[in-house]
Design a protein around this motif. Structure first.
Motif, PDB file in Angstrom:
ATOM      1  N   PHE A  98      30.115  82.541  54.057  1.00 12.68           N
ATOM      2  CA  PHE A  98      31.409  81.733  54.583  1.00 12.68           C
ATOM      3  C   PHE A  98      31.589  82.211  56.333  1.00 12.68           C
ATOM      4  CE2 PHE A  98      35.976  81.510  55.752  1.00 12.68           C
ATOM      5  CZ  PHE A  98      36.094  80.296  55.728  1.00 12.68           C
ATOM      6  N   LEU A  99      31.473  83.382  56.363  1.00  9.84           N
ATOM      7  CA  LEU A  99      31.649  83.885  57.846  1.00  9.84           C
ATOM      8  C   LEU A  99      30.429  83.536  58.654  1.00  9.84           C
ATOM      9  CD1 LEU A  99      32.738  87.799  57.141  1.00  9.84           C
ATOM     10  CD2 LEU A  99      34.193  85.830  57.744  1.00  9.84           C
ATOM     11  N   ALA A 120      28.729  80.702  58.388  1.00 12.03           N
ATOM     12  CA  ALA A 120      29.218  79.319  58.434  1.00 12.03           C
ATOM     13  C   ALA A 120      30.103  78.927  59.758  1.00 12.03           C
ATOM     14  CB  ALA A 120      29.450  78.638  57.030  1.00 12.03           C
ATOM     15  N   VAL A 121      31.199  79.908  59.453  1.00 14.96           N
ATOM     16  CA  VAL A 121      32.308  79.779  60.584  1.00 14.96           C
ATOM     17  C   VAL A 121      31.856  80.005  61.846  1.00 14.96           C
ATOM     18  CG1 VAL A 121      34.620  80.672  61.368  1.00 14.96           C
ATOM     19  CG2 VAL A 121      34.110  80.070  58.718  1.00 14.96           C
ATOM     20  N   ALA A 122      30.955  81.116  61.960  1.00 13.12           N
ATOM     21  CA  ALA A 122      30.530  81.578  63.335  1.00 13.12           C
ATOM     22  C   ALA A 122      29.496  80.627  63.799  1.00 13.12           C
ATOM     23  CB  ALA A 122      29.583  82.973  63.202  1.00 13.12           C
ATOM     24  N   TYR A 123      28.487  79.832  62.877  1.00 13.63           N
ATOM     25  CA  TYR A 123      27.671  78.870  63.242  1.00 13.63           C
ATOM     26  C   TYR A 123      28.414  77.713  63.695  1.00 13.63           C
ATOM     27  CZ  TYR A 123      24.381  74.927  63.210  1.00 13.63           C
ATOM     28  OH  TYR A 123      23.610  74.108  63.462  1.00 13.63           O
ATOM     29  N   ARG A 124      29.558  77.262  63.169  1.00 14.45           N
ATOM     30  CA  ARG A 124      30.397  75.965  63.603  1.00 14.45           C
ATOM     31  C   ARG A 124      31.158  76.377  64.942  1.00 14.45           C
ATOM     32  NH1 ARG A 124      34.205  73.266  59.365  1.00 14.45           N
ATOM     33  NH2 ARG A 124      34.425  72.013  61.478  1.00 14.45           N
ATOM     34  N   GLN A 125      31.477  77.583  65.322  1.00 16.53           N
ATOM     35  CA  GLN A 125      32.186  77.893  66.353  1.00 16.53           C
ATOM     36  C   GLN A 125      31.190  78.023  67.576  1.00 16.53           C
ATOM     37  OE1 GLN A 125      35.326  78.260  66.561  1.00 16.53           O
ATOM     38  NE2 GLN A 125      35.312  78.763  68.781  1.00 16.53           N
ATOM     39  N   THR A 126      30.065  78.435  67.313  1.00 19.08           N
ATOM     40  CA  THR A 126      29.287  78.450  68.396  1.00 19.08           C
ATOM     41  C   THR A 126      28.655  77.080  68.915  1.00 19.08           C
ATOM     42  OG1 THR A 126      28.235  80.445  67.359  1.00 19.08           O
ATOM     43  CG2 THR A 126      26.874  79.283  68.914  1.00 19.08           C
TER      44      THR A 126
END
Length: 314
Positions: free
Chosen positions: A69-70, A72-78
């Motif tokens: 989950f972390l 995935a969130v970091a990828y979306r933020q990037t």
């Protein structure tokens, strides 16, 4: 065979076990039964241990889910921030190009103003004084010169190394020290004016590098580099006989760097920018005061010398 004696008990005959009979009676080795029993015991204990290890597996599964989950969130933020970074990078590149164009326009305007000043000065001065001033400007690099001379061309080697001859194993790029050596060798050979890619050299010029950029008087120049010099007809022969030319030929042979010398007719070398010089002037002459104390500049008891830059300094 004798008959048993009267009064003694009869003894039965004892036969040795027959191997074949025993093999057919018990065809399996007892070790197989022991191994099956051991597997059954280990299976029973494993089921019990599996029930005991279930909480640990649950925690590991939860940790893996959280990490996924972390990520995935970091990828979306990037990915969400990528347009902003691209826009900022494009803005910086546009600003750099705009400043470069502005610098080129200002340099062209400065050259035009310099020529206008020269024309006005020649009109104001007498013929002899104007000619003497032009000769001094040409010798110091502040005036444009024209004549026959020599052009030394240096270029980086291709990014390929020969595994047999070893060519390309050394520094295959032109270094600032190479340009310095060529310029100094041309001066020694009798050059009267030298320029690198159109940048005129004077007694205060600098040739250095900043990262991969080559700077001549703090102005970037790119390869291939052409060192142009105006001088006597013997300049080429003297330069090719110099130690620096021999060194450059050896470097070119080992690394694949391009080095060539040719004569050029009717070369035109531009004038160098106005130098940023420093000058000194004496302070105000001290005068005796009423108390008999010599006064000069504030905080001093005698004459001092101050240094002020003329239009800025290095």
């Amino acid at each position: 065979m004798s008959a048993p004696e009267p009064g003694k008990p009869r003894q039965d005959r004892v036969y040795a076990p027959d191997f074949l009979t025993e093999l057919f009676r018990n065809p399996l080795d007892p070790g197989y039964a022991d191994a099956a029993a051991a597997r059954q015991r280990s299976a029973s204990s494993g089921r019990a241990a599996g029930w005991r290890a279930w909480p640990t597996r649950s925690v590991s599964l939860v940790v893996l889910v959280m990490l996924g989950f972390l990520f995935a969130v970091a990828y979306r933020q990037t990915m969400a921030d990528e347009p902003g970074r691209s826009q900022a990078r494009s803005g910086l590149v546009a600003q750099i190009k705009e400043r470069e164009n502005q610098t080129d326009r200002l340099s062209t305007r400065a050259d035009q103003l310099r020529e206008e000043v020269s024309r006005q000065r020649d009109a104001a001065l007498s013929g002899t004084a104007a000619a003497r001033l032009r000769d001094m400007e040409a010798s110091t690099g502040l005036g444009r010169v024209r004549g026959d001379g020599v052009v030394v061309r240096l270029a980086d080697a291709p990014d390929k190394a020969d595994v047999v001859t070893g060519a390309g194993a050394g520094p295959s790029r032109v270094l600032y020290s190479d340009l310095q050596g060529v310029a100094n060798a041309l001066w020694s050979a009798g050059a009267e004016a030298v320029a690198i890619n159109g940048q005129r050299l004077t007694s205060t010029s600098t040739i250095r590098s900043a990262g991969e950029a080559m700077l001549v008087d703090f102005r970037p120049v790119t390869g291939p580099y052409e060192v142009s010099a105006i001088g006597p007809g013997s300049m080429r022969r003297k330069f090719e006989d110099s130690r620096n030319a021999a060194l450059m030929r050896e470097v070119a042979q080992k690394t694949g760097l391009s080095f060539g010398v040719r004569e050029a007719d009717d070369l035109t070398l531009p004038a160098a920018p106005e130098p940023q010089l420093r000058y000194a002037k004496p302070s105000v002459s001290p005068s005796p005061s009423a108390s008999g104390v010599r006064s000069g500049s504030p905080g001093s008891s005698g004459p001092t010398t101050t240094v002020s830059p003329s239009g800025g300094g290095r």
